[in-house]
Each structure stands twice: as structure tokens, then as C-alpha cells.
Write a protein that holds these residues in place. Structure first.
Motif, short mmCIF file in Angstrom:
data_model
loop_
_atom_site.label_atom_id
_atom_site.label_comp_id
_atom_site.label_asym_id
_atom_site.label_seq_id
_atom_site.Cartn_x
_atom_site.Cartn_y
_atom_site.Cartn_z
N SER A 1 8.98 10.13 -6.78
CA SER A 1 7.92 11.10 -7.07
C SER A 1 6.70 10.86 -6.20
CB SER A 1 7.52 11.01 -8.54
OG SER A 1 6.91 9.75 -8.80
N LEU A 2 5.83 11.86 -6.11
CA LEU A 2 4.60 11.73 -5.31
C LEU A 2 3.71 10.63 -5.86
CD1 LEU A 2 3.83 15.53 -4.74
CD2 LEU A 2 4.52 13.87 -3.00
N GLU A 3 3.66 10.46 -7.18
CA GLU A 3 2.83 9.42 -7.78
C GLU A 3 3.31 8.03 -7.37
OE1 GLU A 3 1.53 7.72 -12.21
OE2 GLU A 3 2.65 9.61 -12.03
N LEU A 4 4.64 7.84 -7.41
CA LEU A 4 5.20 6.54 -7.03
C LEU A 4 5.08 6.33 -5.52
CD1 LEU A 4 6.40 4.21 -8.57
CD2 LEU A 4 8.69 5.15 -8.18
N GLN A 5 5.10 7.42 -4.76
CA GLN A 5 4.90 7.32 -3.31
C GLN A 5 3.53 6.74 -2.99
OE1 GLN A 5 5.78 11.01 -1.18
NE2 GLN A 5 7.51 11.42 -2.56
N ALA A 6 2.53 7.11 -3.78
CA ALA A 6 1.18 6.61 -3.54
C ALA A 6 1.12 5.10 -3.76
CB ALA A 6 0.20 7.32 -4.47
N ARG A 7 1.80 4.61 -4.78
CA ARG A 7 1.81 3.17 -5.04
C ARG A 7 2.58 2.42 -3.96
NH1 ARG A 7 2.49 0.90 -10.92
NH2 ARG A 7 1.59 -0.82 -9.72
N LEU A 8 3.67 3.04 -3.49
CA LEU A 8 4.45 2.42 -2.43
C LEU A 8 3.63 2.34 -1.15
CD1 LEU A 8 7.06 1.31 -1.23
CD2 LEU A 8 7.87 3.67 -0.95
N LEU A 9 2.85 3.37 -0.87
CA LEU A 9 2.00 3.37 0.33
C LEU A 9 1.04 2.19 0.31
CD1 LEU A 9 1.06 4.77 2.94
CD2 LEU A 9 -0.52 6.12 1.52
N ARG A 10 0.48 1.89 -0.84
CA ARG A 10 -0.45 0.76 -0.94
C ARG A 10 0.26 -0.56 -0.64
NH1 ARG A 10 -5.40 -0.45 -2.68
NH2 ARG A 10 -5.76 -2.52 -3.54
N VAL A 11 1.50 -0.69 -1.10
CA VAL A 11 2.26 -1.91 -0.82
C VAL A 11 2.44 -2.07 0.69
CG1 VAL A 11 4.45 -3.10 -1.14
CG2 VAL A 11 3.45 -1.83 -3.03
N LEU A 12 2.78 -0.96 1.36
CA LEU A 12 3.00 -1.02 2.80
C LEU A 12 1.71 -1.33 3.57
CD1 LEU A 12 5.43 2.01 3.26
CD2 LEU A 12 6.00 -0.40 3.34
N GLN A 13 0.61 -0.79 3.09
CA GLN A 13 -0.65 -0.96 3.80
C GLN A 13 -1.29 -2.31 3.51
OE1 GLN A 13 -2.81 2.51 2.41
NE2 GLN A 13 -2.30 3.69 4.24
N GLU A 14 -1.32 -2.70 2.25
CA GLU A 14 -2.08 -3.88 1.84
C GLU A 14 -1.21 -5.11 1.60
OE1 GLU A 14 -5.21 -3.53 2.02
OE2 GLU A 14 -5.22 -1.33 2.17
N LYS A 15 0.11 -4.95 1.55
CA LYS A 15 1.03 -6.06 1.27
C LYS A 15 0.68 -6.75 -0.05
CE LYS A 15 3.31 -5.68 5.17
NZ LYS A 15 4.71 -5.23 5.24
N GLU A 16 0.43 -5.93 -1.06
CA GLU A 16 0.11 -6.48 -2.38
C GLU A 16 0.57 -5.50 -3.44
OE1 GLU A 16 -4.09 -7.04 -1.87
OE2 GLU A 16 -4.56 -5.03 -2.60
N VAL A 17 0.87 -6.02 -4.64
CA VAL A 17 1.33 -5.19 -5.75
C VAL A 17 0.54 -5.53 -7.00
CG1 VAL A 17 3.68 -4.97 -4.86
CG2 VAL A 17 3.12 -6.84 -6.41
N MET A 18 0.56 -4.60 -7.93
CA MET A 18 0.00 -4.84 -9.27
C MET A 18 1.05 -4.42 -10.28
SD MET A 18 -3.36 -3.26 -11.17
CE MET A 18 -4.52 -3.98 -10.03
N ARG A 19 1.36 -5.29 -11.20
CA ARG A 19 2.38 -4.98 -12.20
C ARG A 19 1.92 -3.85 -13.12
NH1 ARG A 19 4.69 -10.89 -14.29
NH2 ARG A 19 5.38 -11.64 -12.23
N VAL A 20 2.89 -3.14 -13.66
CA VAL A 20 2.59 -2.07 -14.62
C VAL A 20 1.90 -2.71 -15.83
CG1 VAL A 20 3.58 -0.33 -16.15
CG2 VAL A 20 4.56 -0.68 -13.87
N GLY A 21 0.74 -2.17 -16.19
CA GLY A 21 0.00 -2.70 -17.33
C GLY A 21 -0.77 -3.96 -17.01
#
Length: 637
Positions: A430-450
């Protein structure tokens, strides 16, 4: 090879033995020798490993038993055989002498024989060839007219002295029984040897140290594990008394003890070990002990490795570029580009139809990259609903939702840290999940759900799709910034219809694979089937080809396929072509047939195209719904 030796005391015995061996389908070495000469030959054959069981008679059997350590089966003559020989001797003379082997218990009642025959029978006992000569000489001086027994040596010596000689023939039944006993003994020997070798393999393969001591305090087993833990070579201790093999008091106490020990932590020399000791008891009598030693350091290392394997279970690449089967130029170009991409750490986008091997290429890139020792995490973005896919990719914090695991859960991006993550079917998110994936690619960091904590990740992303992402961007179904971030290095995998020269190689590879899987020996496809394979367009690509070859191996008898099954393959391929036809084209594919049958094909294909919408079907056919209903009813009838 049966490894049976039969010693023959006379030519007729040799002929009979050969005949019985042929009838019983037994291979055997047959030597026409007796006593010391036979024993010498038997000893040599046993030492060379050519013989494991010997069949012989009386004195020769005893002579062989003294010099070999293998079973010796006696093919003794029966009471009737002896009586028959004595009866024949009576026809030749009244004074009969019997040459019998001294060390064999004489079970014959000569008094009864004398009474039956009405003739005196005098016994002359021998133990070797020299004694046969002496006893024949004595019989001659005693006035004996006929000598019975002693084999051909006895008969020959008797005739040299002017006496008659009569052989005691072994009956066919006695020899058959002796050969059957030898076969049974050989079977038992081999079963025991198999058990012994299996046990020896288990003992030597065990990582823990295993030591066995018999009832006399002699070490009988000292495996490689014990050598490694204790620093003592097995050749230095096996066959020796426990008190003579070590100056280590701790080990000596363990070997001397008889009581059971389970899981004790002991210091043995420089090693800290877990000790188990079990007494070997038979009928209440202790016949020795078995001692096992486990190095505590190794146990700790194994625990660490198990934790790591459990944590990264399945997170490995199984294939490399060497596993890719091809000869076509188009695939050579693809592989050359992929190998160059493997040298970098940039994001890769792999495009291609379903079944072209996108994950195989992704794994190969990972295996050839500097990240090869790290994890390879593959996820099919189309296989999970969006809510579950998000928590799988990014993980979740404790209490993020009802049923969330205590302590939370690491996502696949975290598990891929230090390695590669492969996102298959990337166009399905989905477009919403695409936005989160983009951040991973750009910043090399993740935030867990919740969660509220940023987690840095060191990953390489390889994405794959069978869709036209550029068209999806134009339609607003895919973010343009994510597309450009993914489309740094692009590989387009050709469909199988564009690399048909690879089909024979792929077929050969899949034949080997499924032959091994199903225990078959199919060498090749029928020429007609290969011809169809080369003509077919393979809408399912390599995966579809693999499925066809698997079905062929299962159904084939050797390299042959029944004509009806061959036609079944052709029909399946025709159906697949029709099912996979491009429905965006304003055309239909039908088989030439009777008019009514072709009408049925048209209606059914259009009905499938419109998803069962009868109004749309009527519009496409240019008829009213009532007319369509009547036509469908006629078809059903």
C-alpha cells in the motif's frame, strides 16, 4: 562372494560338492586336499580374507580347526554311509580294518556291526597322515584284507600293501545340510559384523568421549572424543589395563568405579567435564563399565551456536550464480550485470514475469557480495495482509496490539541487519507502507509498530516485481520517490520464451533433481515432448517447466511415456496457453470444431472474461439477456 571353503577327501566328493553348489546357487572354493595339506591351504585363504566358513570331514576338519579362527562345519558320513562301506568291504574279504580319526568321538557300535555283517571289524585310529601310514602298516601285519576309511590316502596305502581299500562316501543329504549350515553361519557372521560396524561408527562419530572397560579392567573402547578431551591416543590405551594407561588420578578413579554416575561435573586433568558412568550387567553380573565425558566448553559453544541458528532460522541464501542454468546470450548478459551489482551495496530492482527466477538472482547477488556471511531475509509482500506485513517487516513493541508478544518482536528489517533483505512483489504494498519503506531506504533505520525508539539497521535492499512500476507511478498506485530509490540498479529477467535455447539444459537439470527425489532413472524426454517444449511459450516460465518435468518423471516408465499420457501433456500445454492468453486483446482463441461446439467455446471464454456478468456477456455478444438466457439453457441441455 560367499567366502565358503569346502575341502574334498576324494574326487567323487568334489563332483558332488560342485553339483550341489550350482543347485543351491552358492559360490564356494573347493579344494581336493586332506589333513595337514588341507589345513595349510585353509589357513592361507583365511588370512587373505577369502574364506569365512570351512566345510570339511573328520580328521581334516580337526586339523583345520587347529590353525584357523573361523567356523568349521563337518560334513560327516552317517551310520548308513559307514554300514554301506563295510558291506562293500565284506564282499572283498572277511578281515576288515576301519581307519577312524582318533580325536573324533566314535559313535558307531562296532559290536552290532560285526553282528549284522557276520564279520570282524577292527579299528585303527589315526591323528595325522604319518599315523595313517603307521596304522595301515599295522593292519597289514595283522592280516587285514580290506581297509575301510582314511580317505584316498588310506585306500592308496592299503592297495600299495596288497590290501583292498574302500572309501566311506558322504551322502548327498549330509553335504547339503553342511552347506546350508555354512550359509546360515555366514549370514549370522555378516549380521554381527554389520551391527559391530554400525556401533563402531556411532561411537566414533559421537562428540563426547566414550570409554569402555571390561570385567578385567582392560580398556576396550577409547573413541576420538575421548582422545580429544583427555589428550591421549587410543592406540596407547586400548587393550591395556586401566592402571597402566594414565597418571591422572581423577580419570583412574572414574574407570575403577562400578557404581552408576549421571551428569556429574568433574575436573579431569585440565578439562572440566560432565561425566556419565554405567555398569554393564548381564544376568546380575557386572562385566565392565561405560564412561562418557562431555567437555563443558564445547557444550557452551554448542548452546551459543544453537541460539544463533534458532535466531536466524531460514535466514540464509541457498543459491549462488553457479546454480543458475543457462547458455543463452540474454542470460549471460543478465548474469554479467548481476555479478557487477554484487560488488556494490546499492539497491537493486529485479523485474520479470512470475517464475523467471527473481529470488534465485537475489540470493546469488547476496552470496557474491561482501554481505555473504550475513543473513538473507526474503519476504513476499503479496502473501500477507497489509496489517500483518507491516508488523512482520518493522516488528512491534510490547503491548502494540492485543496478543502482542511480551517484550515485542524484532521485524525482518532488524533480522536482516548486516545482510540483505529481499522484498518480492514490491508493487503490491500500500501507499502508506511505501512511505515507511522509503524512510528505511533513506535513513537506514526502523521503528517498531507501537514503539517510540529508532533502531538503526545496516541492510541492503533487493526488490522484485512482475509489474510495470513506472506505469503504476503514472497511475498513482506507486510512489515515484520510492520507485526512484529502488530503481538504482535494475535487472530485467527474460521470460523463458525468449531464452528457449536454455530449455534442454534446464530439462536435464530437473531430470537429475527429480530422479534423485523419486528414485527414478529417467535419462531424457521423448523427442516429441521436447519438440513441444521448444514450441510452447511457457507463460509460467521456469517454474512451469519444472512442474512439467516433475510430472513427467513421476509418470514415466524409464524414458517412455504411454501415448495417452503424452497426449495428456500436449492438452495441458494447449489449455495453459488458452488460460494465460492476454485478455486485454480483442480476440479469442478457439479450436476448430463443429459450429455448435465453437459457439460454446466463444460463450464460455467471454463468460470467463466478464467474470460471470450476464448483462456484460449479452452486450459483448450483441444479443438481449433473454436471448442469451435461452442460448445458455440450450447449451446446458
Amino acid at each position: 562372494m560367499s567366502k565358503i571353503l569346502i575341502t574334498s577327501p576324494y574326487p567323487e566328493f568334489t563332483v558332488l560338492a560342485r553339483q550341489i553348489c550350482v543347485e543351491m546357487e552358492v559360490e564356494a572354493i573347493i579344494l581336493e586336499k586332506v589333513l595337514e595339506e588341507a589345513a595349510a591351504s585353509a589357513q592361507e585363504l583365511v588370512q587373505e580374507g577369502e574364506v569365512e566358513v570351512v566345510i570339511s570331514r573328520a580328521g581334516t576338519a580337526a586339523a583345520i580347526e587347529r590353525v584357523v579362527n573361523v567356523p568349521v562345519v563337518t560334513a560327516e558320513y552317517t551310520d548308513f554311509d559307514l554300514l554301506q562301506a563295510l558291506w562293500n568291504a565284506k564282499k572283498l574279504g572277511d578281515k576288515i580294518g576301519f581307519l577312524g580319526f582318533r580325536y573324533k568321538q566314535i559313535e558307531y557300535d562296532f559290536d552290532s556291526l560285526v553282528e549284522i555283517l557276520g564279520t570282524e571289524v577292527k579299528q585303527y585310529l589315526y591323528g595325522n597322515t604319518r599315523e595313517i601310514e603307521e596304522q595301515v602298516e599295522k593292519a597289514y601285519k595283522d592280516g587285514i584284507e580290506v581297509i575301510v576309511g582314511g580317505g584316498y590316502i588310506g585306500v592308496r596305502l592299503a592297495r600299495q600293501k596288497g590290501m583292498q581299500g574302500v572309501l566311506v562316501y558322504t551322502s548327498r543329504r549330509a553335504l547339503v545340510q553342511a552347506i546350508q549350515r555354512a550359509i546360515d553361519i555366514l549370514r549370522i557372521i555378516r549380521k554381527d559384523r554389520e551391527k559391530e560396524e554400525r556401533l563402531k561408527t556411532i561411537i566414533h562419530a559421537a562428540n563426547e568421549g566414550i570409554i569402555a572397560v571390561d570385567e578385567n579392567g582392560v580398556i576396550t573402547v577409547f573413541n576420538p572424543g575421548a582422545e580429544k578431551i583427555l589428550g591421549i591416543a587410543a592406540r596407547q590405551v586400548v587393550g591395556k589395563s586401566i592402571s597402566a594407561v594414565t597418571a591422572n588420578d581423577d580419570l583412574l578413579d572414574l574407570l575403577k568405579g562400578q557404581e552408576e554416575i549421571k551428569g556429574d561435573l568433574r575436573q579431569v586433568g585440565e578439562s572440566q567435564v560432565i561425566v556419565n558412568r554405567m555398569p554393564v550387567k548381564v544376568g546380575g553380573q557386572t562385566l565392565g563399565i561405560i564412561l562418557t565425558l562431555q567437555d563443558v566448553t564445547r557444550i557452551q559453544q554448542l548452546e551459543q551456536r544453537i541460539r544463533k541458528e534458532l535466531y536466524t532460522q531460514g535466514l540464509v541464501a541457498k543459491f549462488s550464480f553457479n546454480d543458475i542454468i543457462y547458455r543463452s546470450k540474454v542470460m549471460k548478459d543478465v548474469i554479467a550485470s548481476a555479478e557487477k551489482f554484487a560488488e556494490t551495496d546499492s539497491t537493486v530492482l529485479i523485474t520479470g514475469e512470475s517464475g523467471t527466477g527473481k529470488e534465485l538472482i537475489a540470493q546469488s547477488i547476496h552470496q557474491s557480495s561482501k554481505r555473504r556471511t550475513g543473513p538473507f531475509v526474503a519476504v513476499n509482500c503479496a502473501a500477507l495482509p497489509e496489517s500483518l506485513l507491516e508488523s512482520e517487516l518493522f516488528g512491534y513493541a510490547e503491548g502494540a496490539f492485543t496478543g502482542a508478544r511480551r517484550g515485542g518482536k524484532a521485524g525482518l528489517f532488524e533480522l536482516a541487519h548486516g545482510g540483505t533483505i529481499f522484498l518480492d512483489e514490491i508493487g503490491k504494498i500500500s501507499l502508506e507502507l511505501q512511505a515507511r519503506l522509503l524512510r528505511v531506504l533513506q535513513e537506514k533505520e526502523v521503528m517498531r509498530v507501537g514503539g517510540d525508539r529508532i533502531i538503526p539497521v545496516d541492510i541492503r535492499v533487493i526488490a522484485a516485481t512482475n509489474q510495470n512500476l513506472r506505469a503504476a507511478v503514472q497511475q498513482g498506485a506507486f510512489r515515484d520517490d520510492l520507485f526512484y530509490r529502488l530503481n538504482v540498479l535494475k535487472l530485467t529477467l527474460p521470460p523463458l520464451r525468449e531464452r528457449k535455447e536454455d530449455i534442454p539444459l534446464l530439462v536435464e537439470h530437473f531430470l537429475r533433481k527429480f530422479n534423485a527425489k523419486f528414485g527414478k532413472t529417467v535419462q531424457s524426454l521423448p523427442a516429441k515432448l521436447m519438440e513441444w517444449f521448444l514450441q510452447y511459450d511457457w507463460p509460467g516460465n521456469v517454474r512451469e517447466l519444472e512442474n512439467f518435468v516433475e510430472r513427467f518423471v513421476i509418470l514415466a516408465d524409464g524414458d517412455e511415456l504411454e501415448p495417452n499420457l503424452l497426449e495428456h501433456f500436449r492438452e495441458d500445454m494447449n489449455n495453459a496457453e488458452r488460460e494465460n492468453y492476454d485478455w486485454d486483446d480483442n480476440s479469442l482463441v478457439i479450436e476448430i470444431d463443429k459450429l455448435d461446439n465453437m459457439v460454446v467455446q466463444i460463450i464460455r471464454q467471454l463468460d470467463k472474461r466478464v467474470g460471470g456478468n450476464r448483462s456484460e456477456l449479452a452486450r459483448l455478444l450483441g444479443v438481449s439477456r433473454t436471448t442469451l438466457w435461452k442460448k445458455l439453457k440450450q447449451l446446458e441441455e
